[in-house]
Every structure is written in C-alpha cells, then in structure tokens.
Scaffold this active site. Structure first.
Site, mmCIF file in Angstrom:
data_model
loop_
_atom_site.group_PDB
_atom_site.id
_atom_site.type_symbol
_atom_site.label_atom_id
_atom_site.label_comp_id
_atom_site.label_asym_id
_atom_site.label_seq_id
_atom_site.Cartn_x
_atom_site.Cartn_y
_atom_site.Cartn_z
ATOM 1 N N GLU A 54 0.808 -1.219 0.000
ATOM 2 C CA GLU A 54 0.000 0.000 0.000
ATOM 3 C C GLU A 54 0.842 1.270 0.000
ATOM 4 O O GLU A 54 0.453 2.283 -0.575
ATOM 5 C CB GLU A 54 -0.951 0.000 1.211
ATOM 6 C CG GLU A 54 -2.018 -1.074 1.162
ATOM 7 C CD GLU A 54 -1.483 -2.488 1.401
ATOM 8 O OE1 GLU A 54 -0.362 -2.635 1.962
ATOM 9 O OE2 GLU A 54 -2.163 -3.452 1.038
ATOM 10 N N HIS A 99 -10.352 -4.912 8.940
ATOM 11 C CA HIS A 99 -10.877 -4.596 7.607
ATOM 12 C C HIS A 99 -11.944 -3.516 7.671
ATOM 13 O O HIS A 99 -12.455 -3.086 6.645
ATOM 14 C CB HIS A 99 -11.472 -5.835 6.944
ATOM 15 C CG HIS A 99 -10.430 -6.737 6.364
ATOM 16 N ND1 HIS A 99 -9.556 -7.459 7.130
ATOM 17 C CD2 HIS A 99 -10.114 -7.018 5.076
ATOM 18 C CE1 HIS A 99 -8.761 -8.153 6.338
ATOM 19 N NE2 HIS A 99 -9.070 -7.906 5.097
#
Ligand SMILES: Cc1ncc(C[n+]2csc(CCOP(=O)(O)OP(=O)(O)O)c2C)c(N)n1
Lengths: 348, 324
Positions: B54, B123
């Site tokens: 990321e 998440h």
C-alpha cells in the site's frame, strides 16, 4: 546577480552490453575531455564551498542544515550524466544534487534561510528543496519518501507526460534502504519496467547510527540483487568512476526501459545536521576517509596528468568563493515571506 | 433517470472520466482483475494491478500526479490506509505547500469502510477524521448513488488529493442517477429533508438512519431537518449554520468514534458561530471508542441507528420544554 551554472552537458551515451550486478570499477575507457573534467572539479568545489558556508552559519538558533560534504562526487558524477528531460528526486541532503543540476546557489541558500527568493518561497527550508524548473521534483525528508514517489514519476514519463524518453533518478541513503518502502519501490519499478535510476549514497551513517549497526552486510546492492535489477557498486568518491558508471546506467535505462541500481560507497565527513560536533565519530575512520576525499582525489589526478595547472586551480577557488559570497549576500538581502503566505499553496 | 447501485455509479464515473481525459489511470491490488470493463476499454497501461504494497501504491500515485497524470488508486479497506499514510499525508498533502506551490497532486484514493460486512476491525475502521485533520487533502464520503457518481467525477477533476470513502453497506444500494454528465461539487452539503425543530447532520450510511428517524419524528409531531455533509473537507459550514439558526437544535450522527471525530468539529463550528441560536445542547451520536467487532450484532450495535436518533431528538426537544 545570482550565479547560475549552465545546465549539465550531455555526454554521448555508451552503447553495448551492461554487466549487471558488477562490483568492478566501470571501464575508464571513457576519454573525458579536459574541460569537462575540470568542470566536474569546479562543480564539486562549488558544492563544498556552498555547504561549508551554510554550515558556518548554523548556530543553535539559526537554520541548521544537512550537508553532504565528502559526497560531492555522487552529485556531480551522476547529475551531470543526466539530460534536461530527466527528473531528479532527492532527500534531506539535496544541495549538491541541486547545484550540480545548475541551481542558483543564492536561491538554494535563500530557501535554507527561509527567505522569499528561495526555490520554494522559503516554505521548504533546508530539508525539502525542490525546483521544478530544473526537473528536481519532490524532495522528501521522510527517509524513504523519495523512494515511494519515484516509480510514479517514472510511470508518468513512460506514459508520455512531459518530454519523451526521460528517466527518473532518485538519490537516497543506506538508511533509507533499511526502510521497507525501498523494497516496495524497487519491486514495482522492476515489475512495471519503469525508467528509474536508483542511486544509493552509502555514506556509512544513518543520522547518529553507524551503518554497520543496522545492516549485517556491507552493500545495499546485496539486497537488491534478489529483485532482478541491474546493479553496480562503485567508489563513490571517485567522480570520474561515478560519472562513467552513471553514463552507462543511464544509457542502459534509455535503451531497455528498465530500472538500474547504482551504489556509491562514500562517507559523510561532517555531522548529520549542522551544528554537530561529531563527538560520536571515530577519529581514525574519519581521517582515513578524508584522505580519500573526492575533491582532493580529482585535483591530484588532474594535476598529475597536467590537465590543470596551479594557477588555474587558484582561479577556480577564487571563482567558487566569489559565487558563494554573492549567494550569501543574495540570500541575506532576500525578504522574509509575508506572513499571509502562511496559508497559501496548501490547495491547488 | 437510471437506477443503479453505488458501485456501478462509481464504475460509470471512472469510465466516463477515463474516456474524457487520457491522463486518468487507475491502479491497485486486483483493480485490473475486477474491473474487466475498464481494462477492455482502456487497456492494461491505464488499469493496473499492483503488488500488495500500500505504501508504494499511494507513493506512486503521488509521484505520478506531480508529473501530470491523474491517478485513482484503490486501497481496498480503510484500515490498509495506515500503511499508505506517509505518501498521502506527508507527500501528497504537504509537498504542494513545501514546494511553494510548484507541484499539484490530482489524485484520488478510493477505499471502503463501515459496518455491514462482518469483516472485523482490521478490515473495517472509519478513519475519515484522520485525513480531515491533515492539511492539503480533501475528504469525500457520500451516501447516495447519484452523489457517488457526481463526487467521484469531481474528485478525479480536482487538482488536489481527494480521499474517497465508500461505506461498504451502501455499495449495492440502488438509487436514481441522472443520465449524462452529472457532477456534484466537492464541499457542498445537501439538505435532504427540511424541518423546523431539530437539525440532524450526518454523512455516509447513517444519513439513511437520520432520514428514517426524521420520518418517525414526524409521526410524533417533531419536524427534523436532515443534512448530508457529503464532503467532510472542505466542510459546508454555511448549510449547517443556516439550518441550526432555524431549528435551534443539533444532533450530529456518524459511525466513526466520537473523540476528535467530524461530529466534534461540527459541534465546535456551531458553538462558535451560532451559539445564540441554540436552544438545547449539541448532541453527538457516534460509534464507540472501540475497534469494530466482526459479530454482526456487535457490529450493528456500534452504529447509531434510527431509533436512537429519534429518541435523542425527542430528548432534545423536551430539554427545551423543561428549560423553558
Ligand atoms: C521516516 C524518517 N525516520 C527518521 C528520520 C530522521 N532522519 C533524518 S535523516 C536520517 C538518516 C537517514 O540516513 P540515510 O538514508 O543513510 O541518509 P544520510 O542522512 O546518511 O544521507 C534520519 C534517521 C526521518 N527524517 N524520517
């Protein structure tokens, strides 16, 4: 009138197979013309004089700076292998890269001093100086930040933004190579075949930490080998060796569009951030690296070969000092930014 | 007027903007695998899969944006943004300023958030306020298909980095979306329902809960005004202030936790600028200061629901009655 060096001359690219992952010195068959060799020397001298002047100004209350004294060969050798269409990303030790690129030392100094005529209107200070007009983009002082941005700059070049055929050169240290983003960056550049020249100035220091305390190996190149990138380790204090290696690397990138990793072994001769008494530095180690100083090395070589005479050398020194005097005067005369600038340039 | 889901609205916005501007490209983990239609139309140069990394995805977007491309990156789930915060906050958000305005960062970071999927706290995390706090960024978090489309198009055309949060529970909710070019300005709230007695300010999924509460309140003779902020930064102060000056009461509702959340900001704006109009204390209904659980029951319990909003509004209305 602030002094500006001409933009770097471009040497004819050398074609031929590139030996990936080589520890050897690059071939010195590259016969450099005397004027160019002297100009490499002058660039290094100007960088040194500029940084020493800045360091002499630093007190606990006036702006400090990160110098790259001892590392001038990396800046001069690599930057002068680039063309104007190429882009440069650098880090907190950027003055040498900027000056080698033709930056006006007065504007660099003004930026460090927080003045409005600096390249970033005084908003960068010493640590994140960028100069779009010189293709020096996105200087990051987050260690590894420049490595994070580099693939994007190269992707834009590959996808046709700005002049065609340009490459991205990113300068970083061995400390940055210890950040995970280094591996993410190299992996992405190799995977997407991005035209990035990674230049690691392995100067044996990571702020106040010795490199050998944090890296179990000598060379960052040993880490990148697994990424499948062409790489080479060179004596980073020998500007001609650095330049030759950079010319080869740049030619390879331009011909195959793939990234290349160049490790320059060098040493940070001054402290991490001025003022710094370097009490933590091993005196013998420092002395041995100073005996291998890049400016002394080239001066000696050019003198021995009769390329430069003592008179001309003295003349160079004079010219460089005059340039730095003028730069300092320019910076000191530059106005402080208007406080209304506090909130400008935040949003486009 | 077509009726399409939020997810399709975003897809339409992406396709239209990529068609309109060759500098727009998109990349992320599985973007090219999942968005077949975009790959088919625009090719693998402009729609790219990335490694699972990321930091470099966001950093590459910032570098590309500074060079004139207009990247949209999909970072999937909002908690993963913490791995990309350096590039977003320290590079994209700051380097325009630090360079004295030399560079622009026209990039969009798309990410999913919010309860409804039972995926648990790594998440699911409403992180939007963290980015509101960072200078140089814009933050968008719509609630309807039409706004998702219009704001995504505006975000892609914006010359600043825009964080675009999609509440997961909204992804498959259909809604009317105008045919043809449809743009929604970043920084404008929407008054979804007019009212006289209390202002309900919210964004994303809890906007729907506020609308339900307003309906229930109407049955009890209380008239609630519902405002969807749509954009958290810049925030539309004027619309909120005008409403509170009219109703005298404010409840801010969001799923993110309370401390230093967007609700705190809205409450502060109102107490600074419309204190005289308030006839009751400002209230916040928010998620708890706890990671979100994956158990459906616990997850839902963390989100302010319509009943709670209705009850709070009734209490506020009565507070004034009591005080008077
Ligand atoms: C992410 C981050 N961590 C720590 C620092 C503090 N810091 C500034 S420069 C530096 C040393 C970096 O070492 P290296 O990359 O080898 O570059 P050098 O300073 O030797 O040129 C450190 C630790 C920082 N600026 N950013």
């Amino acid at each position: 009138m602030p002094h500006t060096l001409a933009l770097p001359k471009v040497l004819a690219p050398i074609n031929g197979p590139i030996e990936a992952d080589s520890r050897s010195e690059p071939t010195m068959s590259l016969s450099l013309d005397p004027t160019f060799r002297i100009s490499l020397l002058e660039t290094m001298m100007l960088i040194r004089a500029h940084e020493e002047r800045l360091a002499s100004l630093a007190t606990p209350t006036s702006p400090g700076t990160c110098t790259a004294v001892g590392q001038e060969a990396a800046a001069a050798g690599v930057v002068r292998a680039l063309q104007t269409r190429d882009r440069i990303l650098t880090n907190h030790r950027s003055a040498g890269h900027l000056i080698a690129r033709g930056a006006d030392p007065g504007r660099v100094m003004a930026e460090v001093m927080g003045r409005s005529d600096g390249y970033c209107k005084g908003k960068s200070g010493s640590l994140h100086v960028s100069a779009r007009e010189l293709g020096v983009v996105l200087t990051s002082t987050i260690v590894g930040g420049e490595l994070s941005l580099a693939p994007g700059v190269a992707l834009a070049q590959k996808m046709g933004q700005q002049e065609s055929g340009g490459i991205t050169t990113v300068f970083f240290g061995d400390g940055a190579a210890c950040e995970g983003i280094f591996h993410e960056s190299v992996n992405l550049s190799v995977t997407w075949q991005l035209p990035v020249l990674y230049v690691c100035e392995n100067n044996q220091w990571q702020a106040y930490v010795r490199r050998d305390e944090t890296m179990p190996i000598e060379h960052v190149a040993d880490w990148v080998r697994g990424h499948g990138i062409a790489s080479r380790t060179v004596d980073g204090n020998d500007v001609e060796a650095v330049h030759a290696a950079a010319v080869e690397a740049v030619a390879a990138i331009r011909s195959n569009g793939k990234p290349y990793f160049l490790e320059l072994t060098t040493y940070r001769q001054r402290g991490h951030f001025e003022p710094d008494d370097q009490a933590y530095v091993d005196k013998a180690e420092l002395a041995s690296w100073k005996a291998h100083d890049p400016i002394a090395l080239l001066t000696e070589r050019l003198t021995q070969a009769g390329v430069i005479a003592q008179g001309e050398l003295a003349h160079l020194r004079q010219r460089v000092n005059a340039t730095v005097d003028a730069a300092l005067a320019f910076a000191q005369n530059s106005p402080w930014p208007d406080p209304r600038e506090l909130t400008t340039d935040v949003y486009a | 007027m077509q009726t399409i889901t939020v997810s399709d609205a975003v897809g339409q916005a992406l396709a239209e903007e990529m068609r309109r501007d060759p500098r727009v490209l998109m990349f992320g983990e599985g973007v090219a695998t999942k968005r077949h239609d975009l790959v088919a139309e625009f090719g693998t140069q402009r729609v790219r899969n990335t490694p699972l990394a990321e930091g470099i995805i966001a950093g590459t977007a910032a570098g590309a944006a500074a060079m004139g491309l207009r990247p949209v990156v999909d970072l999937l789930f909002a908690p993963f943004l913490t791995l990309s915060m350096d590039a977003i906050i320290n590079s994209a958000g700051k380097l325009r300023y630090l360079s004295g305005g030399q560079f622009e960062f026209p990039m969009v970071v798309l990410t999913m958030t919010g309860a409804g999927w039972g995926v648990g706290a790594q998440h699911n995390h409403n992180l939007e306020a963290m980015f509101v706090h960072a200078p140089g960024l814009k933050v968008v978090m719509p609630s309807s298909a039409a706004d998702f489309k219009g704001l995504m198009k505006a975000a892609i055309r914006d010359d600043n980095p825009v964080l675009f949060f999609m509440d997961l529970a909204l992804a498959h909710v259909p809604g009317p979306v105008p045919e043809g070019e449809h743009l929604v300005s970043i920084g404008r709230a929407a008054v979804l329902r007019e009212g006289r007695d209390v202002t309900l300010v919210s964004y994303a999924k809890t906007v729907g809960h506020c609308l339900q509460a307003a309906q229930a309140l109407q049955e009890q003779g209380v008239s609630a005004e519902v405002i969807d902020l749509r954009t958290l930064k810049p925030i539309d102060e004027a619309t909120v202030l005008a409403s509170v000056r009219k109703t005298g009461r404010l409840i801010v509702v969001h799923e993110a936790s309370r401390l230093c959340g967007v609700g705190a900001e809205v409450a502060a704006i109102v107490s600074e600028k419309a204190f005289g109009a308030l006839t009751a204390p400002v209230m916040r209904l928010t998620g708890p200061d706890a990671p979100s659980a994956s158990s459906w029951v616990l997850e839902q319990a963390g989100v302010p629901q319509a009943d709670a909003i209705r009850d709070a509004a009734l209490r506020l209305v009565n507070t004034e009655t009591v005080a008077a």
